[in-house]
Scaffold this active site. Structure first.
Site, PDB file in Angstrom:
ATOM      1  N   GLY A   1       0.807  -1.205   0.000  1.00  0.00           N
ATOM      2  CA  GLY A   1       0.000   0.000   0.000  1.00  0.00           C
ATOM      3  C   GLY A   1       0.846   1.264   0.000  1.00  0.00           C
TER       4      GLY A   1
ATOM      5  N   GLY B   1       3.962   1.567  -1.427  1.00  0.00           N
ATOM      6  CA  GLY B   1       4.631   1.737  -2.711  1.00  0.00           C
ATOM      7  C   GLY B   1       5.397   0.479  -3.066  1.00  0.00           C
TER       8      GLY B   1
ATOM      9  N   VAL C   1       8.978  -1.980  -3.285  1.00  0.00           N
ATOM     10  CA  VAL C   1      10.167  -2.329  -2.496  1.00  0.00           C
ATOM     11  C   VAL C   1      11.254  -2.797  -3.453  1.00  0.00           C
ATOM     12  CG1 VAL C   1      11.073  -3.729  -0.616  1.00  0.00           C
ATOM     13  CG2 VAL C   1       8.672  -3.039  -0.598  1.00  0.00           C
TER      14      VAL C   1
ATOM     15  N   ASP D   1      -1.086  -3.169  12.682  1.00  0.00           N
ATOM     16  CA  ASP D   1      -1.286  -3.934  11.447  1.00  0.00           C
ATOM     17  C   ASP D   1      -0.539  -5.265  11.520  1.00  0.00           C
ATOM     18  OD1 ASP D   1      -2.433  -4.387   8.982  1.00  0.00           O
ATOM     19  OD2 ASP D   1      -0.860  -3.354   7.860  1.00  0.00           O
TER      20      ASP D   1
END
Length: 948
Positions: A641, A643, A645, A755
């Site tokens: 979410g 971007g 890696v 999360d």
């Protein structure tokens, strides 16, 4: 500034001086409250609250008559100075969770008060007896606080009282009635609402409490510790519409004259110790919802009078000693939606004959003796559950749908948008039903006795939405639209429904708008459709006020006063010019600082005023560009979410994972800086370390250590080619638990991850677990030790339901997510898979009398079912403890660590020993395969060339 402008300002100041009208005592009382409270409205300035129109304050002539400040974030205590406002008619401080401490006895001095509403604050201590002095009181709502002690007898003196709500507190003792010269609640003949549920009241329900002279329509005594029998005098209150006596310890027979209550729509008598014959309620023609489950009634045939009550929507008679056949005529009732007759002695043939256009959706007859189900002429859309009946012992019927417990329907039927939802660029903004980005006012309804049980019928909620909008329009409130979502039943059988109210013609509400909406919902001005019954609304704190420049206003007033005193226009103009120049310089400096919040960072020099970034480096864009071959596709090892890696290697040989933010997911500069400061302070072997960052060329990149074996999700799904046996899964759980325990209890400040999921648990080369991805993490500051109130964020399936409902985040929300992770470890199933929720799936399947708690079919075959899974049951027990509905009932992560360590010892493994990647606790199934969740190649920053 021109001379004409200055003269206008002088005129304005003079007019305010002439209009000053607040009585000195009232001004002193409000000033004291302002000094005691935090987060008061910014326009609470000057010496004339009435003349200056302080937010939330209304006056008649010189006296303060109304304070309505619901949901504006007040914190502090309500001091005794409130008693000086002797002309006060209305006091509403609802939905300010930061208001604490006792209710002062001086509240009894407000002899003109007709409305006292303190819903959803955090008041403690006993309710003062002096409250009985408020003889004009019509509304008294003290629910959803932490009041303790007895219900004051003096409330019986409030002869004008219409609404009495003391629910959801910690009140104890008996229900007081009058005796001699002592008042009691039986004197409240004009009161229509007795809401006392969710307390600790004891003793019997006094027969003297009820009489035919009373106007009561709601008697809500649910979830207390009341004992004794139901008084027959209750049957004399023929005005009653809702009666809730469930979840107590009531005994004896149900009074026969309850049958006289032909206006009652909802009757809850469940979860008591009632005995004797099942009562005859055949005259209760208005009855919609009947719950008599879990009592000790005498064994009896199915009551035929139920088939005559045409208004019934819901019948709940679980464990009520019913026997014989269920009459087919029952299912023809036109309004019937749900029938629950579990755990009885019902037998024979089940003949479900629904009427054409009928509303019946669910028949639950688990654990009876039904031997046959008569075939239906056509599909009726009714879910029938006959698990543990004779019919399901027949091998031919064992695979029938009615011999299986269906998964709950998690669909949300409520209110689609009127247009295509849009993406909002500002943090926390939401697209409204009319597709306008705004900051809504949110909260949750708790409907205490709805007359329906079919939550999938959106018609009810459409009617409720329209009713809400009409109420807002009638009060001329600035509301554009409302959204209703996530209808659920909680453990008290309340219907919980989330509400979002969107502002009209602007992005956010002002304080007056929020207080007005809160007052409409707290004082019951809004009347929901009769199907929803009595309700309480709990509003969330609103944090998006756009305040006018009150400081500028104060400055101008100060200048004017100086001008009047000094009498020199020229001097004032010079002062203004100087102040203007100074402010412009300050504004320019601030703009420069905000454009580069990293400008003053120095990671080498020691300076107490500069954030110290331990072992964290600021990388240049060029350095990271070289590491990734200009961020080439071959270096792209993942997308989330945030971007993409990318993989790289530092000159030292250390491999790194670089998270590069996409444009649409970039944080504000200050927020990005704050996240880096937070992550630079956490260092633990079970946390993925932050190596550095890049903030250059409008880029936001975080540089982490590279964790080579990928995510736990890929491991247990088989995607990464790693097989984890039982011991290794225990050690993975232990590593994740240790990382979380560090965040909760040893980090400074403590951090809530928010999360936790299998995708955010990474495995290093020795398969040690490392918690990663702190993008949603929240620090727990000293002022937020109990909870952080924040917009709900996380991943569905792992999300703590209590946090989702209340928006109050605690470390126990991480504990719930960890419990889901534990179930994922033993089942290798996604939290939500094909509409089935893993928590409910396991909870419903557990049978502690069997080996592995009867979970053989759910356990992942790769775990090693052929071997003995030592400690498996203890592991499941711990998981279910983490998944308790209420946060305080869940263990701390440090306790979870200790329990997993003991399980590992029981399984014969040292919890502190690391196993090498070649150990027998796992095997790579795809040796030589090119697939890897992170990719294969690393690129040294010092040698790779970039493609520009």
């Amino acid at each position: 500034m021109t001379l004409w402008t200055f003269q206008c300002l002088l005129t304005r100041f003079a007019s305010h001086t002439a209009a000053a009208e607040t009585a000195p005592n009232d001004f002193s009382a409000l000033s004291s409250l302002k000094d005691t409270w935090k987060n008061t409205p910014p326009d609470w300035e000057g010496s004339d609250p009435c003349g200056d129109g302080w937010d939330g304050i209304k006056c008649t002539k010189s006296r303060v008559t109304s304070i309505t400040l619901s949901g504006v974030g007040l914190t502090g205590q309500l001091t005794g100075d409130i008693g000086s406002l002797t002309e006060l008619n209305i006091l509403d401080l609802s939905y300010n969770k930061g208001l604490t401490g006792p209710l002062p006895a001086s509240i009894g001095s407000l002899k003109m008060l007709n409305t006292l509403i303190l819903v959803g604050c955090d008041f403690t201590g006993s309710i003062p007896d002096e409250i009985g002095n408020l003889r004009q009181l019509v509304y008294l709502s003290l629910n959803s606080n932490r009041f303790s002690g007895p219900i004051p007898r003096s409330i019986g003196n409030l002869s004008k009282l219409y609404w009495l709500d003391l629910a959801d507190n910690q009140l104890d003792g008996i229900i007081p009635v009058s005796s001699g010269t002592n008042p009691g609640l039986d004197m409240l003949n004009h009161t229509k609402h007795f809401h006392f549920g969710k307390n600790k009241l004891t003793g019997n329900i006094p027969p003297e409490l009820f009489s035919s002279d009373m106007a009561l329509i709601h008697v809500l005594f649910e979830s207390n510790q009341l004992s004794g029998s139901i008084p027959s005098t209750l049957g004399n209150v023929t005005t009653l519409e809702v009666v809730r006596l469930d979840n107590n310890s009531l005994t004896g027979r149900v009074p026969e004259n309850l049958n006289n209550l032909n206006h009652v729509r909802e009757l809850f008598l469940s979860n008591n110790k009632l005995s004797g014959p099942l009562p005859d309620l055949s005259k209760m023609n208005s009855l919609n919802y009947l719950d008599m489950s879990n009592n000790g009634f005498e064994q009896s045939d199915f009551p035929l009078w139920l088939t005559t009550l045409q208004s019934l929507t819901t019948i709940m008679m679980e464990n009520t000693q019913l026997q014989g056949e269920v009459p087919s005529s029952l299912f023809s009732l036109a309004n019937l939606q749900t029938v629950v007759l579990k755990n009885n002695e019902l037998n024979g043939t089940l003949d479900v004959r629904t009427s054409k256009g009928g509303k019946l959706r669910r028949i639950d007859l688990q654990n009876n003796h039904i031997s046959e189900l008569k075939p239906q002429d056509e599909p009726s859309g009714v879910t029938i559950i006959l698990v543990k009946n004779l019919i399901c012992e027949d091998t031919e019927a064992a695979d029938a749908a009615y011999c299986k417990i269906p998964q709950p329907n998690v669909s949300n039927p409520i209110l689609q948008n009127n247009c295509q939802p849009i993406s909002c660029n500002k943090p926390d903004q939401v697209s409204s039903p009319n597709c306008v980005c705004a900051y809504p006012y949110t909260g949750a309804f708790s409907f205490r006795a709805p007359s329906f049980s079919d939550l999938g019928n959106g018609t009810y909620f459409l009617i409720l939405r329209d009713s809400l909008m009409k109420s807002f329009a009638a009060q001329l409130l600035p509301v554009d639209s409302v959204s209703l979502s996530n209808p659920t039943r909680d453990s008290y059988h309340y219907l919980i429904l989330n509400l979002s109210v969107f502002p009209s013609s602007q992005e956010q509400f002002n304080r007056t708008g929020i207080s007005s909406i809160g007052f409409l919902l707290s004082n019951q001005t809004f009347k929901p459709p009769k199907e929803f019954g009595p309700f309480v609304f709990k509003g969330d704190p609103y944090r998006y006020f756009e305040d006018n420049s009150e400081s500028s206003k104060s400055l101008n007033m100060g200048i004017i006063i100086g001008a009047v005193v000094g009498g020199s226009v020229l001097l004032v103009l010079l002062v203004l010019a100087g102040v203007y120049a100074f402010c412009q310089k300050r504004r320019a400096d601030r703009a420069i600082g905000q454009s580069n919040p990293f400008g003053r960072w120095d990671t080498k020099e020691s300076n107490s005023g500069i954030p110290q970034l331990k072992a964290t480096k600021k990388f240049s864009f060029q350095e990271l560009q070289k590491c990734t071959k200009n961020f080439s596709r071959e270096n792209d090892i993942g997308t989330g979410g945030y971007g993409k890696v990318y993989l790289g290697t530092l000159p030292s040989g250390q491999r790194i994972a670089i998270k590069r933010a996409q444009k649409e997911s970039k944080q504000g500069q200050l927020e990005f800086k704050a996240e880096i400061e937070l992550l630079s302070r956490v260092h633990h072997k079970n946390l993925v370390s932050l190596v550095g960052f890049c903030f250059e060329r409008e880029e936001q990149m975080l540089v982490y250590e590279y964790v080579p074996k990928g995510s736990l999700k890929d491991a247990i799904s088989g995607k990464s080619g790693i097989r984890l046996d039982w011991i290794r899964r225990l050690k993975v759980a232990l590593g994740a638990a240790r990382g979380l325990a560090y965040l909760h209890e040893l980090a400074d400040p403590p951090i809530i991850h928010r999360d936790i999921k299998s995708n955010n648990i990474l495995l290093d080369e020795r398969l040690n677990a490392k918690v990663s991805d702190f993008g949603l993490s929240k620090p727990m500051l000293d002022s937020e030790k109990d909870h952080i109130t924040t917009q709900v964020k996380g991943t569905m399936g792992y999300l703590d339901p209590e946090y989702y409902m209340s928006q109050q985040l605690t470390e126990k929300s991480d504990v719930y997510s960890f419990g889901v992770l534990m179930l994922e470890l033993i089942t290798a199933r996604k939290p939500i898979e094909r509409g089935k929720y893993i928590v409910k799936l396991v909870r419903n399947a557990i049978d502690k009398s069997k080996e592995l708690y009867g979970l053989h079919e759910l356990v992942d075959s790769a775990i090693g079912l052929g071997s003995t899974l030592m400690g498996f049951e203890k592991f499941v027990d711990l998981a279910m403890s983490c998944l308790q509905e209420a946060g305080p009932d869940r263990p701390k992560m440090s306790d979870a660590v200790k329990e997993i360590e003991s399980i590992l010892l029981l399984a014969g493994s040292n919890p502190n020993a690391e196993s090498a990647s070649t150990s027998a606790s796992f095997e790579e199934l795809s040796k030589g395969s090119s697939h890897h969740p992170y990719g294969n190649d690393s690129f040294d920053c010092s040698t790779s060339t970039s493609k520009n």
